[in-house]
Structures are given as structure tokens and as C-alpha cells.
Design an enzyme around this catalytic site. Structure first.
Site, PDB file in Angstrom:
ATOM      1  N   SER A  62      -8.746   7.742  -1.805  1.00  0.00           N
ATOM      2  CA  SER A  62      -8.504   8.906  -2.649  1.00  0.00           C
ATOM      3  C   SER A  62      -9.638   9.082  -3.664  1.00  0.00           C
ATOM      4  O   SER A  62     -10.789   9.254  -3.282  1.00  0.00           O
ATOM      5  CB  SER A  62      -7.132   8.782  -3.324  1.00  0.00           C
ATOM      6  OG  SER A  62      -6.732   9.999  -3.906  1.00  0.00           O
ATOM      7  N   ASP A 144      -1.007  14.279   4.930  1.00  0.00           N
ATOM      8  CA  ASP A 144      -1.342  14.017   3.527  1.00  0.00           C
ATOM      9  C   ASP A 144      -0.976  15.237   2.685  1.00  0.00           C
ATOM     10  O   ASP A 144      -1.459  16.343   2.924  1.00  0.00           O
ATOM     11  CB  ASP A 144      -2.847  13.735   3.424  1.00  0.00           C
ATOM     12  CG  ASP A 144      -3.256  13.175   2.073  1.00  0.00           C
ATOM     13  OD1 ASP A 144      -2.763  13.675   1.044  1.00  0.00           O
ATOM     14  OD2 ASP A 144      -4.096  12.258   2.058  1.00  0.00           O
ATOM     15  N   HIS A 184      -0.608  10.047   2.274  1.00  0.00           N
ATOM     16  CA  HIS A 184      -1.601   9.548   1.317  1.00  0.00           C
ATOM     17  C   HIS A 184      -1.259   8.144   0.804  1.00  0.00           C
ATOM     18  O   HIS A 184      -1.874   7.657  -0.119  1.00  0.00           O
ATOM     19  CB  HIS A 184      -1.668  10.526   0.129  1.00  0.00           C
ATOM     20  CG  HIS A 184      -2.952  10.482  -0.652  1.00  0.00           C
ATOM     21  ND1 HIS A 184      -4.135  11.013  -0.192  1.00  0.00           N
ATOM     22  CD2 HIS A 184      -3.232   9.992  -1.887  1.00  0.00           C
ATOM     23  CE1 HIS A 184      -5.084  10.860  -1.103  1.00  0.00           C
ATOM     24  NE2 HIS A 184      -4.560  10.226  -2.133  1.00  0.00           N
TER      25      HIS A 184
END
Length: 203
Positions: A62, A144, A184
Site C-alpha cells: 500500500s 481491493d 487489500h
């Protein structure tokens, strides 16, 4: 402690964004780019830990994926290889990046060139491989939530922008693997981290 630094998850203590802040009050302590690429490597080299620091590679998830990409691209020779999970690939064009860059580096209108120095999609376009092939591995989950964040389905990650930019650069090979059904989460990382370790072990 800086007033307000703990107020939101996407700015301050929750999101240093791997930049060297130039705006007060952040500039006093928020020198995260230097910490990762200068201070921490020095501490590791000087430690008694059994590390091969000359063979260092870098990867992250991320915002950390953003950090790994820019750290590699801005420091030729410092890292042997780079990979990322669900990285923020084009922060000057997503809300997370715009919020952090605006707060740490100054507003977009006057500081856009500074912003670009911490944007992987901008940096890859200027990358000089010196004839050696650069391989980058990116894993991205198709489910995600940050590919379509909020009521307006805003894309915070923009991996396709990075892939498109890299395709125009000689000797750069970005392998973007869209992993069906993954989001995610850290379960996503755990599912594919062995692939990344094996990828880095080649270099």
C-alpha cells in the site's frame, strides 16, 4: 508531538508517505524518505546483525509499496530489486497522495515538481537502466476496495498508470499480477509473499 498528527489515518502519524516534508510543522520530524534510505541502512550496516546489506532489496504494501517503488527508482545501486503489494502508484493523481503531498510539500499549484519527485509513475518515465533490464513485481488484488474507494469509486492505487508509463521505457519490465478475489488485507500479502521472496532471491 505535533498538534493534530494523530487526527486521521491518512495523514500525520498514520501516513508519513515516505517524503521529506518541507512544510512546517511537519518538516522538523517528518523526514521519512531520509530515514528509510539513509538513516536506517546506516544503522543496519553498523549493527552486529548478520546482514548482507550490500545485497539489500526493498518491498512494501500500500503506502509502503509506494515507498519501496520510489526508494528504488530514486537510488540506483542502493537496492538490488524491488516489488510491491497493492502500491499507491500515482499519488499526485489520487486523494491520499494529494492530501499528504499538499500537507507535507506544499500546495499542488506551487509545488507540483516536488510532488513528482515522490511519484513512482513520474519517476519511472525518467529511469535510466544503463542498458540493464529492470524487473519489478507488483501484486494487486482485483477486489481491493481502494481500486474503487468511496461513493464515487475513486481509484487510490492506479497500478495501470504505472504499468502504462513503464511500457514506454526501454529495458523496464513491470509484471503486474491482478490476483482474482483478493482485497487489500494482510491475508493477501501472506498468500503471495513467498513469490516475492523468491523474486528478490534472484538478484
Amino acid at each position: 508531538e505535533i498538534e493534530g498528527e494523530h487526527d486521521s489515518y491518512d495523514f500525520g502519524s498514520g501516513a508519513g508517505f515516505y517524503v521529506n516534508a518541507t512544510q512546517k510543522p511537519w518538516s522538523t520530524y517528518y523526514q521519512m524518505y531520509d530515514y528509510v534510505n539513509s538513516e536506517l541502512p546506516t544503522l543496519l550496516r553498523e549493527s552486529s546483525l548478520p546482514l548482507q546489506t550490500q545485497n539489500a532489496s526493498i518491498f512494501g504494501h500500500s503506502m509502503g509499496g509506494h515507498g519501496s517503488l520510489i526508494s528504488f527508482l530514486k537510488n540506483p545501486g542502493l537496492y538490488q530489486s524491488v516489488s510491491a503489494f497493492s502500491p499507491i502508484c500515482n499519488p499526485i493523481n489520487c486523494r491520499w497522495g494529494q492530501k499528504c503531498f499538499g500537507g507535507y510539500l506544499g500546495d499542488r499549484q506551487t509545488s507540483l515538481e516536488q510532488w513528482k519527485q515522490y511519484d513512482a509513475t513520474e519517476l519511472i518515465q525518467k529511469y535510466n537502466s544503463d542498458g540493464e533490464k529492470l524487473q519489478i513485481l507488483i501484486d494487486q488484488g482485483t477486489d481491493d476496495q481502494f481500486l474503487a474507494d468511496g461513493d464515487d469509486a475513486h481509484n487510490q492505487l492506479l497500478p495501470q498508470n504505472f504499468l502504462n508509463a513503464s511500457s514506454k521505457v526501454q529495458n523496464v519490465d513491470v509484471q503486474l499480477r491482478m490476483q482474482k478475489g483478493y482485497d487489500h488485507s494482510y491475508y493477501f500479502i501472506a498468500s503471495f509473499v513467498q513469490d516475492h521472496l523468491e523474486f528478490h532471491a534472484q538478484f
